[in-house]
Design a protein around this motif. Structure first.
Motif, short mmCIF file in Angstrom:
data_model
loop_
_atom_site.label_atom_id
_atom_site.label_comp_id
_atom_site.label_asym_id
_atom_site.label_seq_id
_atom_site.Cartn_x
_atom_site.Cartn_y
_atom_site.Cartn_z
N HIS A 167 0.87 -1.17 0.00
CA HIS A 167 0.00 0.00 0.00
C HIS A 167 0.91 1.22 0.00
O HIS A 167 1.85 1.29 0.79
CB HIS A 167 -0.88 0.03 1.25
CG HIS A 167 -1.90 -1.04 1.26
ND1 HIS A 167 -3.15 -0.86 0.72
CD2 HIS A 167 -1.87 -2.31 1.71
CE1 HIS A 167 -3.84 -1.98 0.84
NE2 HIS A 167 -3.08 -2.88 1.44
N VAL A 168 0.62 2.18 -0.88
CA VAL A 168 1.42 3.39 -0.96
C VAL A 168 0.52 4.61 -1.13
O VAL A 168 -0.58 4.51 -1.68
CB VAL A 168 2.45 3.36 -2.12
CG1 VAL A 168 3.44 2.23 -1.96
CG2 VAL A 168 1.78 3.29 -3.47
N SER A 169 0.99 5.73 -0.65
CA SER A 169 0.31 7.00 -0.92
C SER A 169 0.65 7.42 -2.35
O SER A 169 1.54 6.83 -2.98
CB SER A 169 0.77 8.06 0.07
OG SER A 169 2.13 8.38 -0.16
N LEU A 170 -0.02 8.44 -2.85
CA LEU A 170 0.29 8.94 -4.20
C LEU A 170 1.75 9.35 -4.34
O LEU A 170 2.32 9.23 -5.42
CB LEU A 170 -0.60 10.14 -4.55
CG LEU A 170 -2.01 9.82 -5.01
CD1 LEU A 170 -2.83 11.10 -5.13
CD2 LEU A 170 -2.02 9.06 -6.31
N ASP A 171 2.35 9.81 -3.25
CA ASP A 171 3.75 10.21 -3.32
C ASP A 171 4.71 9.13 -2.83
O ASP A 171 5.85 9.39 -2.51
CB ASP A 171 4.00 11.54 -2.60
CG ASP A 171 3.52 11.59 -1.16
OD1 ASP A 171 2.74 10.71 -0.75
OD2 ASP A 171 3.92 12.50 -0.43
N GLY A 172 4.23 7.88 -2.81
CA GLY A 172 5.10 6.73 -2.57
C GLY A 172 5.40 6.39 -1.13
O GLY A 172 6.24 5.54 -0.85
N VAL A 173 4.73 7.02 -0.17
CA VAL A 173 4.99 6.75 1.24
C VAL A 173 4.33 5.43 1.65
O VAL A 173 3.17 5.18 1.32
CB VAL A 173 4.49 7.92 2.13
CG1 VAL A 173 4.63 7.59 3.61
CG2 VAL A 173 5.25 9.19 1.79
N VAL A 174 5.08 4.63 2.39
CA VAL A 174 4.56 3.37 2.94
C VAL A 174 4.55 3.38 4.46
O VAL A 174 4.02 2.46 5.09
CB VAL A 174 5.38 2.15 2.44
CG1 VAL A 174 5.20 1.95 0.95
CG2 VAL A 174 6.84 2.28 2.80
N GLN A 175 5.07 4.41 5.06
CA GLN A 175 5.24 4.46 6.51
C GLN A 175 3.92 4.57 7.25
O GLN A 175 3.08 5.39 6.92
CB GLN A 175 6.13 5.65 6.88
CG GLN A 175 6.46 5.73 8.35
CD GLN A 175 7.44 6.84 8.66
OE1 GLN A 175 7.89 7.56 7.78
NE2 GLN A 175 7.78 6.97 9.92
N ASP A 176 3.77 3.73 8.26
CA ASP A 176 2.70 3.80 9.25
C ASP A 176 1.30 3.91 8.66
O ASP A 176 0.53 4.80 9.02
CB ASP A 176 2.98 4.95 10.21
CG ASP A 176 2.22 4.83 11.52
OD1 ASP A 176 1.61 3.78 11.77
OD2 ASP A 176 2.24 5.81 12.29
#
Length: 187
Positions: free
Chosen positions: A9-18
């Motif tokens: 799962h990633v945010s639109l800007d590629g973040v996977v943290q928490d």
């Protein structure tokens, strides 16, 4: 010969943290913001992915996270995940916490390369961003499945970090109303 499949799962800007907000990251909890319809569509996708998996590959922290939650769950999805063979990459762990698990304590690149040769079918990697980066850096990821959430966080640990890799887009699918599943493979 097995196929190493990363499912993230990633945010639109590629973040996977928490994604669930349990790690204390100030922008965490973004996974939980999806609508009920998106959650239902995603759960169907996740169940289908679990049905198609022959094993799971996890880092130590992901093993801890799943082991603290999944053994008490019920239903087809929980039964499938709890029953799958699991491999945990860790230099510090002696005993994995989740059922049917084996610790891969040697060199991660060698261990995962051997696993890909020894397991038939899909070996799915959940979470485990550090492990995923290592696998990508050593060209060990056969398929990358990204569920993209419609949120921009602006900060946080990103899936790719400084990793350089080339992948080929092989599938794009809407999940629910707001999520996108992007599937990539090695060229």
């Amino acid at each position: 010969m097995g196929k190493i499949v990363v499912s993230e799962h990633v945010s639109l800007d590629g973040v996977v943290q928490d994604p669930t907000g349990e790690e204390g990251f100030e922008r965490g909890g973004w996974f939980l913001r999806m609508s009920a319809g998106d959650r239902e569509a995603w759960a169907e996708l996740a169940l289908a992915e679990a049905r198609g998996a022959d094993a799971l590959l996890l880092g130590r922290r992901s093993d801890d996270w799943f082991a603290a939650r999944w053994p008490a769950r019920t239903g087809e999805w929980a039964d499938r995940l709890n029953g799958l063979r699991k491999y945990v990459v860790s230099a510090t762990l002696d005993e994995p916490r989740w059922s049917n698990a084996t610790v891969l304590g040697g060199d991660p690149v060698e261990e995962v390369s051997a696993l890909g040769r020894d397991v038939d079918g899909d070996v799915v990697v959940y979470a485990s961003a550090g492990l995923v980066r290592t696998l990508l850096e050593h060209d060990l990821v056969d398929e990358l499945r990204l569920v993209v959430h419609p949120v921009v966080l602006g900060a946080g640990r990103r899936l790719f970090g400084d990793t350089t890799t080339h992948l080929r887009l092989v599938g794009v699918r809407t999940v629910g109303d707001d999520l996108a599943l992007l599937t990539y493979r090695r060229p």
